[in-house]
Design a protein around this motif. Structure first.
Motif, PDB file in Angstrom:
ATOM      1  N   GLY A  33       0.828  -1.213   0.000  1.00  0.00           N
ATOM      2  CA  GLY A  33       0.000   0.000   0.000  1.00  0.00           C
ATOM      3  C   GLY A  33       0.854   1.251   0.000  1.00  0.00           C
ATOM      4  O   GLY A  33       0.574   2.212   0.712  1.00  0.00           O
ATOM      5  N   GLY A  34       1.884   1.248  -0.843  1.00  0.00           N
ATOM      6  CA  GLY A  34       2.840   2.364  -0.847  1.00  0.00           C
ATOM      7  C   GLY A  34       2.476   3.494  -1.801  1.00  0.00           C
ATOM      8  O   GLY A  34       3.216   4.474  -1.914  1.00  0.00           O
ATOM      9  N   GLY A  59       1.533   4.812   3.532  1.00  0.00           N
ATOM     10  CA  GLY A  59       2.500   3.955   2.832  1.00  0.00           C
ATOM     11  C   GLY A  59       3.443   4.768   1.961  1.00  0.00           C
ATOM     12  O   GLY A  59       4.662   4.507   1.923  1.00  0.00           O
ATOM     13  N   ASN A  69       4.441  -1.767  -3.318  1.00  0.00           N
ATOM     14  CA  ASN A  69       3.241  -2.532  -3.689  1.00  0.00           C
ATOM     15  C   ASN A  69       2.011  -1.618  -3.640  1.00  0.00           C
ATOM     16  O   ASN A  69       1.919  -0.712  -2.819  1.00  0.00           O
ATOM     17  CB  ASN A  69       3.054  -3.702  -2.717  1.00  0.00           C
ATOM     18  N   ASN A 100      -4.231   1.806  -8.090  1.00  0.00           N
ATOM     19  CA  ASN A 100      -4.101   3.215  -8.459  1.00  0.00           C
ATOM     20  C   ASN A 100      -2.732   3.501  -9.110  1.00  0.00           C
ATOM     21  O   ASN A 100      -1.792   3.966  -8.476  1.00  0.00           O
ATOM     22  CB  ASN A 100      -4.308   4.081  -7.201  1.00  0.00           C
ATOM     23  N   ASP A 124      -2.644  -7.683  -5.341  1.00  0.00           N
ATOM     24  CA  ASP A 124      -3.649  -7.581  -4.284  1.00  0.00           C
ATOM     25  C   ASP A 124      -3.188  -8.449  -3.113  1.00  0.00           C
ATOM     26  O   ASP A 124      -3.124  -9.678  -3.235  1.00  0.00           O
ATOM     27  CB  ASP A 124      -4.988  -8.073  -4.868  1.00  0.00           C
ATOM     28  N   VAL A 130      -1.079  -1.131  12.290  1.00  0.00           N
ATOM     29  CA  VAL A 130      -2.356  -1.580  12.855  1.00  0.00           C
ATOM     30  C   VAL A 130      -3.221  -0.344  13.106  1.00  0.00           C
ATOM     31  O   VAL A 130      -3.280   0.538  12.254  1.00  0.00           O
ATOM     32  CB  VAL A 130      -2.140  -2.491  14.075  1.00  0.00           C
TER      33      VAL A 130
HETATM   34  P1  NDP Z   1      -5.169   4.970   2.092  1.00  0.00           P
HETATM   35  O1  NDP Z   1      -6.579   4.584   1.809  1.00  0.00           O
HETATM   36  O2  NDP Z   1      -4.743   6.391   1.930  1.00  0.00           O
HETATM   37  O3  NDP Z   1      -4.177   4.064   1.208  1.00  0.00           O
HETATM   38  C1  NDP Z   1      -4.351   2.689   1.197  1.00  0.00           C
HETATM   39  C2  NDP Z   1      -3.193   2.042   0.467  1.00  0.00           C
HETATM   40  O4  NDP Z   1      -3.350   0.619   0.552  1.00  0.00           O
HETATM   41  C3  NDP Z   1      -3.157   2.367  -1.000  1.00  0.00           C
HETATM   42  O5  NDP Z   1      -1.813   2.402  -1.399  1.00  0.00           O
HETATM   43  C4  NDP Z   1      -3.871   1.190  -1.653  1.00  0.00           C
HETATM   44  O6  NDP Z   1      -3.499   0.932  -3.003  1.00  0.00           O
HETATM   45  C5  NDP Z   1      -3.384   0.064  -0.759  1.00  0.00           C
HETATM   46  N1  NDP Z   1      -4.236  -1.122  -0.750  1.00  0.00           N
HETATM   47  C6  NDP Z   1      -5.525  -1.232  -0.345  1.00  0.00           C
HETATM   48  N2  NDP Z   1      -5.959  -2.498  -0.495  1.00  0.00           N
HETATM   49  C7  NDP Z   1      -4.915  -3.198  -1.019  1.00  0.00           C
HETATM   50  C8  NDP Z   1      -4.732  -4.543  -1.418  1.00  0.00           C
HETATM   51  N3  NDP Z   1      -5.720  -5.445  -1.301  1.00  0.00           N
HETATM   52  N4  NDP Z   1      -3.536  -4.905  -1.928  1.00  0.00           N
HETATM   53  C9  NDP Z   1      -2.518  -4.020  -2.057  1.00  0.00           C
HETATM   54  N5  NDP Z   1      -2.636  -2.724  -1.690  1.00  0.00           N
HETATM   55  C10 NDP Z   1      -3.820  -2.328  -1.183  1.00  0.00           C
HETATM   56  O7  NDP Z   1      -4.892   4.448   3.575  1.00  0.00           O
HETATM   57  P2  NDP Z   1      -3.999   5.045   4.767  1.00  0.00           P
HETATM   58  O8  NDP Z   1      -2.708   5.522   4.248  1.00  0.00           O
HETATM   59  O9  NDP Z   1      -4.841   5.935   5.570  1.00  0.00           O
HETATM   60  O10 NDP Z   1      -3.801   3.717   5.644  1.00  0.00           O
HETATM   61  C11 NDP Z   1      -2.622   2.941   5.605  1.00  0.00           C
HETATM   62  C12 NDP Z   1      -2.677   1.922   6.743  1.00  0.00           C
HETATM   63  O11 NDP Z   1      -2.801   2.623   7.981  1.00  0.00           O
HETATM   64  C13 NDP Z   1      -3.872   0.981   6.671  1.00  0.00           C
HETATM   65  O12 NDP Z   1      -3.494  -0.299   7.095  1.00  0.00           O
HETATM   66  C14 NDP Z   1      -4.856   1.580   7.649  1.00  0.00           C
HETATM   67  O13 NDP Z   1      -5.724   0.606   8.161  1.00  0.00           O
HETATM   68  C15 NDP Z   1      -3.910   2.118   8.707  1.00  0.00           C
HETATM   69  N6  NDP Z   1      -4.482   3.179   9.526  1.00  0.00           N
HETATM   70  C16 NDP Z   1      -4.872   4.374   8.990  1.00  0.00           C
HETATM   71  C17 NDP Z   1      -5.411   5.362   9.790  1.00  0.00           C
HETATM   72  C18 NDP Z   1      -5.847   6.680   9.280  1.00  0.00           C
HETATM   73  O14 NDP Z   1      -6.405   7.464  10.066  1.00  0.00           O
HETATM   74  N7  NDP Z   1      -5.635   7.026   8.022  1.00  0.00           N
HETATM   75  C19 NDP Z   1      -5.594   5.132  11.224  1.00  0.00           C
HETATM   76  C20 NDP Z   1      -5.144   3.850  11.690  1.00  0.00           C
HETATM   77  C21 NDP Z   1      -4.602   2.921  10.859  1.00  0.00           C
HETATM   78  P3  NDP Z   1      -4.217   1.696  -4.258  1.00  0.00           P
HETATM   79  O15 NDP Z   1      -3.680   3.100  -4.248  1.00  0.00           O
HETATM   80  O16 NDP Z   1      -3.806   0.937  -5.456  1.00  0.00           O
HETATM   81  O17 NDP Z   1      -5.688   1.660  -3.994  1.00  0.00           O
END
Ligand code: NDP
Length: 242
Positions: A8-9, A14, A31, A35, A59, A139
């Motif tokens: 999710g970078g 990420g 990864n 998007n 995924d 987490v």
């Molecule tokens: P975003 O929604 O901004 O970004 C999510 C990222 O995860 C994107 O890069 C997306 O890829 C990728 N992703 C989602 N599903 C998959 C999958 N099945 N396989 C591979 N990549 C995937 O999320 P955040 O940056 O806010 O969150 C990052 C982490 O932090 C998560 O685990 C979230 O649960 C955790 N978190 C976030 C909080 C917040 O307030 N934002 C609070 C607590 C925890 P693509 O761009 O291709 O869709």
């Protein structure tokens, strides 16, 4: 060549983690799921820091896709090694338990908890034989205290916390640390529909955190300075009681 794999970078936390690890000199395996535009933007910003960035689109909730992508990369980059793994990919699909669909439950568990398993399983053997590794799992506050409307997400993140503590004890003697970072409310796409002004009132620091504030903790846990820290969950949440 030393690499850090960040799931999710492409966006949010990420992407900030990739940039801060790149600043430390790590090449990045970035990864993401779908998007392409955001992934390419992150890649360009990372490469401007003078390191390599390879996009790995898969995924994390799909076992075959995950195994194939990681083992293909490893087979064609035999002189490189992945020293750092950041399991960051995650989604929310909130609903009260009475209304929650099985699909919402499964989607969230499959991404955070099974995704952690598939990705880590693909890499742990090579970390064990290299006798070095840093695994950092993103987490959530929700997985520590539970949040209403998030039984699926709280369960997934609590599951990853348990796995973090167990795996840390399995691999400690191989010089591999496994820790978790638990963000509170962070300004990203995931939280863009929340009422930031009202929710900020509940936070002692009266504001949401930034992706960079999470990334700084991840970089610390990945660094030699954190060599004796393992099996821990570090909250980064502006003082929210957990
Ligand atoms: P975003 O929604 O901004 O970004 C999510 C990222 O995860 C994107 O890069 C997306 O890829 C990728 N992703 C989602 N599903 C998959 C999958 N099945 N396989 C591979 N990549 C995937 O999320 P955040 O940056 O806010 O969150 C990052 C982490 O932090 C998560 O685990 C979230 O649960 C955790 N978190 C976030 C909080 C917040 O307030 N934002 C609070 C607590 C925890 P693509 O761009 O291709 O869709």
């Amino acid at each position: 060549m030393e690499y850090a794999l960040v799931t999710g970078g492409s966006r949010g936390i990420g992407s900030a983690v990739c940039l801060k690890l790149a600043k430390q000199g790590y090449n990045i395996l970035l990864n993401y799921k779908s998007n392409d535009e955001e992934a390419n933007k992150s890649k360009t910003a990372i490469e401007e820091l003078g390191v390599q960035c390879t996009l790995l689109k898969f995924d994390v909730s799909d076992k075959e896709e995950t195994n194939a992508a990681i083992s293909n990369w490893m087979n064609s980059n035999k002189s490189s090694r992945i020293e750092i793994l950041v399991n960051n990919a995650g989604i929310t699909q909130d609903n009260l338990m009475v209304f929650m669909q099985e699909e919402q439950w499964n989607n969230v568990i499959n991404t955070s908890l099974n995704g952690f398993f598939y990705v880590t399983k693909s890499i742990i053997k090579s970390m064990i034989s290299n006798r070095y590794g840093r695994i950092i799992n993103i987490v959530s506050l929700s997985g520590i205290k539970g949040l209403p409307g998030q039984t699926n997400y709280s369960a997934a993140k609590a599951g990853v916390i348990g796995a973090t503590k167990a795996l840390a004890q399995e691999v400690a003697k191989r010089n591999i640390t496994v820790n978790a970072v638990a963000p509170g409310f962070i300004t990203t796409d995931m939280t863009k529909d929340l009422d930031e002004k009202n929710l900020s009132e509940l936070i002692p620091m009266k504001r949401f955190g930034t992706p960079e504030e999470i990334a700084d903790t991840v970089v610390f846990l990945a660094s030699p300075s954190a060599s004796y820290i393992t099996g821990q969950v570090i909250s980064v949440n502006g003082g929210l009681y957990t």
